[in-house]
Design a protein around this motif. Structure first.
Motif, PDB file in Angstrom:
ATOM      1  N   GLU A 164       0.812  -1.216   0.000  1.00 53.27           N
ATOM      2  CA  GLU A 164       0.000   0.000   0.000  1.00 53.27           C
ATOM      3  C   GLU A 164       0.848   1.270   0.000  1.00 53.27           C
ATOM      4  O   GLU A 164       0.412   2.307  -0.469  1.00 53.27           O
ATOM      5  CB  GLU A 164      -0.934   0.009   1.223  1.00 53.27           C
ATOM      6  CG  GLU A 164      -1.912  -1.143   1.247  1.00 53.27           C
ATOM      7  CD  GLU A 164      -1.340  -2.448   1.807  1.00 53.27           C
ATOM      8  OE1 GLU A 164      -0.126  -2.515   2.134  1.00 53.27           O
ATOM      9  OE2 GLU A 164      -2.106  -3.409   1.910  1.00 53.27           O
TER      10      GLU A 164
ATOM     11  N   VAL B 190      -3.270  -4.269  -7.245  1.00 49.51           N
ATOM     12  CA  VAL B 190      -4.006  -3.244  -6.519  1.00 49.51           C
ATOM     13  C   VAL B 190      -5.142  -2.780  -7.421  1.00 49.51           C
ATOM     14  O   VAL B 190      -4.892  -2.270  -8.520  1.00 49.51           O
ATOM     15  CB  VAL B 190      -3.092  -2.054  -6.132  1.00 49.51           C
ATOM     16  CG1 VAL B 190      -3.868  -1.042  -5.301  1.00 49.51           C
ATOM     17  CG2 VAL B 190      -1.853  -2.535  -5.393  1.00 49.51           C
ATOM     18  N   ASP B 191      -6.404  -2.980  -6.979  1.00 50.44           N
ATOM     19  CA  ASP B 191      -7.536  -2.607  -7.826  1.00 50.44           C
ATOM     20  C   ASP B 191      -7.825  -1.109  -7.736  1.00 50.44           C
ATOM     21  O   ASP B 191      -7.141  -0.367  -7.018  1.00 50.44           O
ATOM     22  CB  ASP B 191      -8.765  -3.464  -7.527  1.00 50.44           C
ATOM     23  CG  ASP B 191      -9.451  -3.143  -6.203  1.00 50.44           C
ATOM     24  OD1 ASP B 191      -9.141  -2.116  -5.560  1.00 50.44           O
ATOM     25  OD2 ASP B 191     -10.316  -3.945  -5.796  1.00 50.44           O
TER      26      ASP B 191
ATOM     27  N   ASP C 165      -9.995   0.535  -6.240  1.00 53.40           N
ATOM     28  CA  ASP C 165     -10.345   1.013  -4.908  1.00 53.40           C
ATOM     29  C   ASP C 165      -9.193   0.914  -3.917  1.00 53.40           C
ATOM     30  O   ASP C 165      -9.347   1.221  -2.742  1.00 53.40           O
ATOM     31  CB  ASP C 165     -11.535   0.209  -4.363  1.00 53.40           C
ATOM     32  CG  ASP C 165     -12.781   0.395  -5.212  1.00 53.40           C
ATOM     33  OD1 ASP C 165     -13.003   1.505  -5.739  1.00 53.40           O
ATOM     34  OD2 ASP C 165     -13.542  -0.582  -5.361  1.00 53.40           O
TER      35      ASP C 165
ATOM     36  N   LYS D 156      -7.756  -1.929  -3.060  1.00 50.37           N
ATOM     37  CA  LYS D 156      -7.735  -3.254  -2.431  1.00 50.37           C
ATOM     38  C   LYS D 156      -6.641  -4.094  -3.067  1.00 50.37           C
ATOM     39  O   LYS D 156      -6.475  -4.119  -4.273  1.00 50.37           O
ATOM     40  CB  LYS D 156      -9.083  -3.944  -2.605  1.00 50.37           C
ATOM     41  CG  LYS D 156      -9.144  -5.290  -1.933  1.00 50.37           C
ATOM     42  CD  LYS D 156     -10.494  -5.961  -2.136  1.00 50.37           C
ATOM     43  CE  LYS D 156     -10.431  -7.353  -1.535  1.00 50.37           C
ATOM     44  NZ  LYS D 156     -11.205  -8.299  -2.307  1.00 50.37           N
TER      45      LYS D 156
ATOM     46  N   ASP E 214      -4.984  -7.733  -3.842  1.00 54.48           N
ATOM     47  CA  ASP E 214      -5.303  -9.147  -4.009  1.00 54.48           C
ATOM     48  C   ASP E 214      -4.129  -9.803  -4.705  1.00 54.48           C
ATOM     49  O   ASP E 214      -3.340  -9.121  -5.374  1.00 54.48           O
ATOM     50  CB  ASP E 214      -6.574  -9.299  -4.849  1.00 54.48           C
ATOM     51  CG  ASP E 214      -7.183 -10.683  -4.763  1.00 54.48           C
ATOM     52  OD1 ASP E 214      -6.784 -11.471  -3.872  1.00 54.48           O
ATOM     53  OD2 ASP E 214      -8.059 -10.991  -5.578  1.00 54.48           O
TER      54      ASP E 214
END
Length: 77
Positions: A23, A45-46, A48, A50, A52
């Motif tokens: 992040e 990193v999508d 939003d 998030k 994954d």
């Protein structure tokens, strides 16, 4: 390891040290490769923010980078 970045098909792929937070170093739309005790993990990193990733690590940085580039190719279509 030093944090490294490349751009492939408009997607930023960042290689992180094991202690680096995804992040902190990656924005939405970026891909991260991070070495951990059991191998090289690939994270996405999508939009939003998030994070994954895949269910299992790759044996080498080269394999993880190849997979990240393949994912970028797919995203570019």
């Amino acid at each position: 390891m030093t944090t490294e970045h490349i751009i492939h098909r408009g997607i930023r792929i960042t290689t992180l040290a094991a202690s680096d937070a995804i992040e902190t170093h990656c924005a939405p739309g970026h891909t991260a490769i991070r070495q951990q005790a059991d191998g090289w993990w690939l994270y996405f990193v999508d939009e939003d923010g998030k994070v994954d990733g895949y269910d299992s690590p790759f044996a080498s940085h080269a394999e993880a980078l190849w997979a990240a580039k393949a994912a970028a190719e797919f995203s570019a279509q």
